[in-house]
Scaffold this motif. Structure first.
Motif, PDB file in Angstrom:
ATOM      1  N   GLU A 208      -3.681  19.976  -0.163  1.00  0.00           N
ATOM      2  CA  GLU A 208      -2.568  20.909  -0.034  1.00  0.00           C
ATOM      3  C   GLU A 208      -2.140  21.017   1.420  1.00  0.00           C
ATOM      4  O   GLU A 208      -2.751  20.412   2.317  1.00  0.00           O
ATOM      5  CB  GLU A 208      -2.987  22.289  -0.558  1.00  0.00           C
ATOM      6  CG  GLU A 208      -4.188  22.854   0.198  1.00  0.00           C
ATOM      7  CD  GLU A 208      -4.766  24.099  -0.452  1.00  0.00           C
ATOM      8  OE1 GLU A 208      -4.036  25.107  -0.483  1.00  0.00           O
ATOM      9  OE2 GLU A 208      -5.916  24.055  -0.908  1.00  0.00           O
ATOM     10  N   ILE A 209      -1.092  21.801   1.648  1.00  0.00           N
ATOM     11  CA  ILE A 209      -0.650  22.150   2.997  1.00  0.00           C
ATOM     12  C   ILE A 209      -0.760  23.659   3.114  1.00  0.00           C
ATOM     13  O   ILE A 209       0.055  24.392   2.542  1.00  0.00           O
ATOM     14  CB  ILE A 209       0.795  21.691   3.254  1.00  0.00           C
ATOM     15  CG1 ILE A 209       0.948  20.183   3.014  1.00  0.00           C
ATOM     16  CG2 ILE A 209       1.212  22.035   4.689  1.00  0.00           C
ATOM     17  CD1 ILE A 209       2.383  19.690   3.102  1.00  0.00           C
ATOM     18  N   SER A 210      -1.765  24.124   3.806  1.00  0.00           N
ATOM     19  CA  SER A 210      -2.020  25.565   3.887  1.00  0.00           C
ATOM     20  C   SER A 210      -1.218  26.191   5.026  1.00  0.00           C
ATOM     21  O   SER A 210      -0.662  25.504   5.888  1.00  0.00           O
ATOM     22  CB  SER A 210      -3.508  25.820   4.111  1.00  0.00           C
ATOM     23  OG  SER A 210      -3.885  25.401   5.422  1.00  0.00           O
ATOM     24  N   GLN A 211      -1.204  27.517   5.038  1.00  0.00           N
ATOM     25  CA  GLN A 211      -0.523  28.228   6.112  1.00  0.00           C
ATOM     26  C   GLN A 211      -1.190  27.943   7.458  1.00  0.00           C
ATOM     27  O   GLN A 211      -0.518  27.874   8.498  1.00  0.00           O
ATOM     28  CB  GLN A 211      -0.529  29.741   5.845  1.00  0.00           C
ATOM     29  CG  GLN A 211       0.257  30.553   6.870  1.00  0.00           C
ATOM     30  CD  GLN A 211       1.719  30.154   6.935  1.00  0.00           C
ATOM     31  OE1 GLN A 211       2.389  30.056   5.905  1.00  0.00           O
ATOM     32  NE2 GLN A 211       2.238  29.894   8.128  1.00  0.00           N
ATOM     33  N   GLU A 212      -2.499  27.744   7.441  1.00  0.00           N
ATOM     34  CA  GLU A 212      -3.211  27.420   8.685  1.00  0.00           C
ATOM     35  C   GLU A 212      -2.727  26.083   9.249  1.00  0.00           C
ATOM     36  O   GLU A 212      -2.593  25.928  10.476  1.00  0.00           O
ATOM     37  CB  GLU A 212      -4.719  27.382   8.436  1.00  0.00           C
ATOM     38  CG  GLU A 212      -5.359  28.742   8.209  1.00  0.00           C
ATOM     39  CD  GLU A 212      -5.085  29.306   6.817  1.00  0.00           C
ATOM     40  OE1 GLU A 212      -5.272  30.519   6.634  1.00  0.00           O
ATOM     41  OE2 GLU A 212      -4.664  28.540   5.909  1.00  0.00           O
TER      42      GLU A 212
END
Length: 232
Positions: A208-212
């Motif tokens: 995924e592409i996380s907010q971090e």
């Protein structure tokens, strides 16, 4: 052009081989030359999948180009996604075919948006990230930086023989600790052994592409490829 919200406009264009979505910045002025960010989606997704990143990277200073991969994939009855290569393939010709199609797209985009040397960035997720490595490393004169999200270089021996002489191209790598992390670590080691100095980050996430990731990535992009409003 159609309104995408946040005063950003979009249109859809057909290059010789690939359909792509262009996302224009707020208050777009066609007389200006904007830096361009090209976004390559992952397996089974489509050109809209990464387009929303435009709203977090910058709504004013960049043009974004999001192509559909060339191979339709039946995900479920009535549901079609796209892939850069067929799942599980190790056929070199499929990778080379995808590279050729992207090369034509890069030429079209460069002409349409008057891209000067190094005034573009290539970013990809998963299978699109693998294509980012395959295409972006070969064209440092066009891409001021590469972003490789949740992906790897599978055939390192093949890539080694194709790398350019100059190897100072900035590269940002993000990968999840719960997502075949060994592949990303191997890619990092390969790049460093070949003279690159990638920014490498591991995150507590899956595929995924996380907010971090976004929090680390956006400032890096702004440094490597400044938005138009900060350079005029």
């Amino acid at each position: 052009m159609e309104d995408q919200g946040h005063s950003m406009q979009t249109d859809i264009t057909q290059s010789r081989d690939l359909t792509y979505l262009t996302v224009y910045p707020q208050e777009y002025d066609p007389e200006l030359t904007y830096p361009v960010i090209i976004l390559l989606h992952g397996f089974g997704a489509n050109m809209y999948d990464l387009a929303d990143l435009s709203s977090v990277i910058g709504t004013k200073g960049y043009v974004y180009v999001c192509p559909n991969a060339p191979i339709p994939v039946q995900l479920a009855p009535g549901m079609v996604g796209f892939a850069w290569t067929e799942p599980g393939t190790n056929n070199p010709e499929q990778f080379l075919s995808a590279e050729r199609k992207l090369s034509v797209l890069f030429q079209d985009v460069s002409k349409n948006h008057k891209i000067s040397t190094g005034n573009a960035l290539l970013m990809g997720f998963s299978q699109g990230g693998s294509m980012t490595y395959r295409c972006g490393l070969l064209h440092p004169e066009m891409f001021s930086g590469l972003v490789a999200l949740s992906c790897s270089i599978r055939d390192q021996d093949e890539m080694r023989d194709r790398l350019p002489i100059e190897r100072d191209q900035p590269i940002f790598i993000a990968h999840g600790l719960r997502d075949n992390i060994e592949r990303a670590q191997s890619t990092r080691a390969f790049l460093e052994s070949e003279g690159y100095a990638p920014i490498y980050r591991e995150y507590d996430m899956a595929h995924e592409i996380s907010q971090e990731v976004i929090n680390d990535l956006v400032p890096w992009i702004h440094r490597v490829l400044p938005p138009l409003h900060s350079i005029v």
